[in-house]
Design a protein around this motif. Structure first.
Motif, PDB file in Angstrom:
ATOM      1  N   LEU A 101       0.831  -1.207   0.000  1.00 34.64           N
ATOM      2  CA  LEU A 101       0.000   0.000   0.000  1.00 34.64           C
ATOM      3  C   LEU A 101       0.866   1.258   0.000  1.00 34.64           C
ATOM      4  O   LEU A 101       0.587   2.222  -0.742  1.00 34.64           O
ATOM      5  CB  LEU A 101      -0.918  -0.002   1.229  1.00 34.64           C
ATOM      6  N   LEU A 102       1.918   1.258   0.818  1.00 31.39           N
ATOM      7  CA  LEU A 102       2.805   2.422   0.895  1.00 31.39           C
ATOM      8  C   LEU A 102       3.503   2.675  -0.433  1.00 31.39           C
ATOM      9  O   LEU A 102       3.524   3.809  -0.945  1.00 31.39           O
ATOM     10  CB  LEU A 102       3.843   2.200   1.995  1.00 31.39           C
ATOM     11  N   ILE A 103       4.074   1.629  -1.019  1.00 33.31           N
ATOM     12  CA  ILE A 103       4.813   1.776  -2.275  1.00 33.31           C
ATOM     13  C   ILE A 103       3.878   2.144  -3.420  1.00 33.31           C
ATOM     14  O   ILE A 103       4.130   3.096  -4.178  1.00 33.31           O
ATOM     15  CB  ILE A 103       5.594   0.487  -2.585  1.00 33.31           C
ATOM     16  N   SER A 104       2.772   1.416  -3.559  1.00 31.93           N
ATOM     17  CA  SER A 104       1.857   1.674  -4.683  1.00 31.93           C
ATOM     18  C   SER A 104       1.219   3.050  -4.581  1.00 31.93           C
ATOM     19  O   SER A 104       1.106   3.774  -5.577  1.00 31.93           O
ATOM     20  CB  SER A 104       0.768   0.592  -4.720  1.00 31.93           C
ATOM     21  N   ALA A 125       1.897   6.083  -7.205  1.00 37.22           N
ATOM     22  CA  ALA A 125       0.769   6.640  -7.964  1.00 37.22           C
ATOM     23  C   ALA A 125       0.734   8.162  -7.838  1.00 37.22           C
ATOM     24  O   ALA A 125       0.568   8.872  -8.843  1.00 37.22           O
ATOM     25  CB  ALA A 125      -0.538   6.025  -7.471  1.00 37.22           C
ATOM     26  N   VAL A 126       0.911   8.683  -6.625  1.00 37.64           N
ATOM     27  CA  VAL A 126       0.884  10.138  -6.422  1.00 37.64           C
ATOM     28  C   VAL A 126       2.089  10.805  -7.109  1.00 37.64           C
ATOM     29  O   VAL A 126       1.940  11.778  -7.861  1.00 37.64           O
ATOM     30  CB  VAL A 126       0.884  10.469  -4.915  1.00 37.64           C
ATOM     31  N   ALA A 127       3.293  10.268  -6.857  1.00 34.01           N
ATOM     32  CA  ALA A 127       4.507  10.877  -7.418  1.00 34.01           C
ATOM     33  C   ALA A 127       4.520  10.810  -8.945  1.00 34.01           C
ATOM     34  O   ALA A 127       4.915  11.779  -9.614  1.00 34.01           O
ATOM     35  CB  ALA A 127       5.745  10.183  -6.851  1.00 34.01           C
ATOM     36  N   ALA A 128       4.087   9.681  -9.505  1.00 41.81           N
ATOM     37  CA  ALA A 128       4.110   9.536 -10.960  1.00 41.81           C
ATOM     38  C   ALA A 128       3.102  10.467 -11.630  1.00 41.81           C
ATOM     39  O   ALA A 128       3.378  11.018 -12.702  1.00 41.81           O
ATOM     40  CB  ALA A 128       3.819   8.086 -11.348  1.00 41.81           C
ATOM     41  N   VAL A 129       1.942  10.653 -11.007  1.00 47.23           N
ATOM     42  CA  VAL A 129       0.954  11.579 -11.576  1.00 47.23           C
ATOM     43  C   VAL A 129       1.493  13.010 -11.535  1.00 47.23           C
ATOM     44  O   VAL A 129       1.359  13.764 -12.515  1.00 47.23           O
ATOM     45  CB  VAL A 129      -0.384  11.474 -10.805  1.00 47.23           C
ATOM     46  N   ILE A 185      10.090   3.026  -4.768  1.00 54.67           N
ATOM     47  CA  ILE A 185       9.184   4.144  -5.049  1.00 54.67           C
ATOM     48  C   ILE A 185       9.773   5.066  -6.124  1.00 54.67           C
ATOM     49  O   ILE A 185       9.081   5.466  -7.064  1.00 54.67           O
ATOM     50  CB  ILE A 185       8.908   4.931  -3.752  1.00 54.67           C
ATOM     51  N   ILE A 186      11.073   5.386  -6.003  1.00 54.30           N
ATOM     52  CA  ILE A 186      11.718   6.266  -6.991  1.00 54.30           C
ATOM     53  C   ILE A 186      11.727   5.623  -8.375  1.00 54.30           C
ATOM     54  O   ILE A 186      11.365   6.245  -9.385  1.00 54.30           O
ATOM     55  CB  ILE A 186      13.155   6.610  -6.546  1.00 54.30           C
ATOM     56  N   VAL A 187      12.122   4.344  -8.419  1.00 53.93           N
ATOM     57  CA  VAL A 187      12.235   3.649  -9.712  1.00 53.93           C
ATOM     58  C   VAL A 187      10.891   3.600 -10.428  1.00 53.93           C
ATOM     59  O   VAL A 187      10.772   3.966 -11.612  1.00 53.93           O
ATOM     60  CB  VAL A 187      12.776   2.220  -9.485  1.00 53.93           C
ATOM     61  N   LEU A 193      -5.056   7.919 -14.554  1.00 61.38           N
ATOM     62  CA  LEU A 193      -3.632   7.600 -14.429  1.00 61.38           C
ATOM     63  C   LEU A 193      -3.295   7.132 -13.007  1.00 61.38           C
ATOM     64  O   LEU A 193      -2.560   6.165 -12.823  1.00 61.38           O
ATOM     65  CB  LEU A 193      -2.788   8.827 -14.776  1.00 61.38           C
ATOM     66  N   PHE A 194      -3.836   7.829 -12.005  1.00 61.43           N
ATOM     67  CA  PHE A 194      -3.589   7.446 -10.611  1.00 61.43           C
ATOM     68  C   PHE A 194      -4.039   6.004 -10.363  1.00 61.43           C
ATOM     69  O   PHE A 194      -3.306   5.217  -9.741  1.00 61.43           O
ATOM     70  CB  PHE A 194      -4.325   8.398  -9.670  1.00 61.43           C
ATOM     71  N   THR A 195      -5.217   5.649 -10.849  1.00 60.13           N
ATOM     72  CA  THR A 195      -5.742   4.291 -10.629  1.00 60.13           C
ATOM     73  C   THR A 195      -4.868   3.241 -11.309  1.00 60.13           C
ATOM     74  O   THR A 195      -4.515   2.217 -10.709  1.00 60.13           O
ATOM     75  CB  THR A 195      -7.179   4.203 -11.162  1.00 60.13           C
ATOM     76  N   PHE A 196      -4.511   3.488 -12.569  1.00 60.73           N
ATOM     77  CA  PHE A 196      -3.684   2.506 -13.286  1.00 60.73           C
ATOM     78  C   PHE A 196      -2.287   2.401 -12.672  1.00 60.73           C
ATOM     79  O   PHE A 196      -1.739   1.301 -12.548  1.00 60.73           O
ATOM     80  CB  PHE A 196      -3.592   2.872 -14.767  1.00 60.73           C
ATOM     81  N   PHE A 197      -1.696   3.533 -12.295  1.00 61.82           N
ATOM     82  CA  PHE A 197      -0.354   3.495 -11.701  1.00 61.82           C
ATOM     83  C   PHE A 197      -0.365   2.685 -10.407  1.00 61.82           C
ATOM     84  O   PHE A 197       0.578   1.932 -10.140  1.00 61.82           O
ATOM     85  CB  PHE A 197       0.146   4.913 -11.406  1.00 61.82           C
ATOM     86  N   PHE A 198      -1.427   2.835  -9.604  1.00 62.73           N
ATOM     87  CA  PHE A 198      -1.519   2.078  -8.356  1.00 62.73           C
ATOM     88  C   PHE A 198      -1.604   0.572  -8.641  1.00 62.73           C
ATOM     89  O   PHE A 198      -0.858  -0.215  -8.044  1.00 62.73           O
ATOM     90  CB  PHE A 198      -2.744   2.533  -7.556  1.00 62.73           C
TER      91      PHE A 198
END
Length: 245
Positions: A44-47, A51-55, A112-114, A168-173
């Protein structure tokens, strides 16, 4: 279905028979064996962070490329598209080497960064295409009203693009939740591993019976399904937003 059987019931009636009752011992055994609460928190923490950072990264990159029209925009988009198509096997050794050099190896922040960078490559490519068609009349009207670059982004572009950002947030998660290979390479400590890594590692454990293995598969997919169901309306609004416009 097999996750709700006893081992004796599974051995006697086979995998296709319906369970005679609800037996949760396989789920309980798996939960305790892998410390599923910790694995669930890690995922949960990583995903969520990815999702937030990638968006955010996708939004800033696409704002510069799609609306700012920076020089070399086409080649930058090609670079993002190529980066998005690189197989993770080709990235494993460079990421392992650099994470070691930076002291981030076997830490959740490295994953998370990767994945924030990997997912934002796709997000940038998609959002740039959307922003290139953004109505120029709205942008010009906002500029005439005195909106600067940041205000234009936050008060004009983000509200109009919210359905796309939510998709995008949903798919990234979900994509990050299901990742297995790179988390397996970068996270070697048991207390930092994610749910897919724990499932993959234990699939070869000879102490696992069929019902416990089925329970592990059930526990692995339930969080992603629940997340998808929670954001189902958001996905539908995001997909149909372009058609309505």
């Amino acid at each position: 279905m097999n996750a709700l059987k006893t081992p004796a019931e599974y051995a006697g009636a086979g995998p296709l028979a319906l369970p005679h009752g609800v037996h949760l011992q396989g789920i309980v055994d798996f939960w305790k064996r892998v410390d599923y609460t910790q694995k669930l928190w890690n995922s949960l923490l990583i995903s969520g962070s990815v999702a937030v950072a990638a968006v955010v990264l996708s939004l800033l990159n696409a704002y510069a490329l799609g609306i700012g029209r920076v020089r070399g925009r086409l080649w930058l988009l090609v670079l993002f598209m190529v980066a998005n198509t690189l197989p993770q096997e080709a990235l494993a050794y460079p990421l392992y080497y650099f994470s070691k050099q930076l002291g981030l190896y076997d830490s959740r922040i490295s994953v998370i960064i990767v994945f924030s960078v990997i997912q934002s490559a796709f997000g940038t490519y998609l959002l740039s295409s959307v922003f290139s068609q953004f109505p120029r009349e709205i942008l010009e009207a906002a500029r005439i009203d005195g909106a600067g670059t940041f205000r234009l982004l936050w008060n004009v572009v983000v509200p109009v693009s919210r359905p796309t950002l939510a998709v995008l947030f949903t798919f990234f998660f979900i994509w990050t939740w299901n990742e297995f290979f790179l988390p397996l390479v970068l996270l070697i400590s048991n207390d930092k591993q994610t749910v897919p890594v724990a499932l993959g590692v234990l699939q070869g454990d000879r102490m696992m019976d069929a019902t416990t293995s089925s329970a592990s598969a059930l526990l692995g997919i339930i969080p992603a399904i629940l997340f998808f169901l929670l954001f189902q309306r958001t996905l539908a609004r995001g997909v149909t937003a372009g058609a309505v416009k």
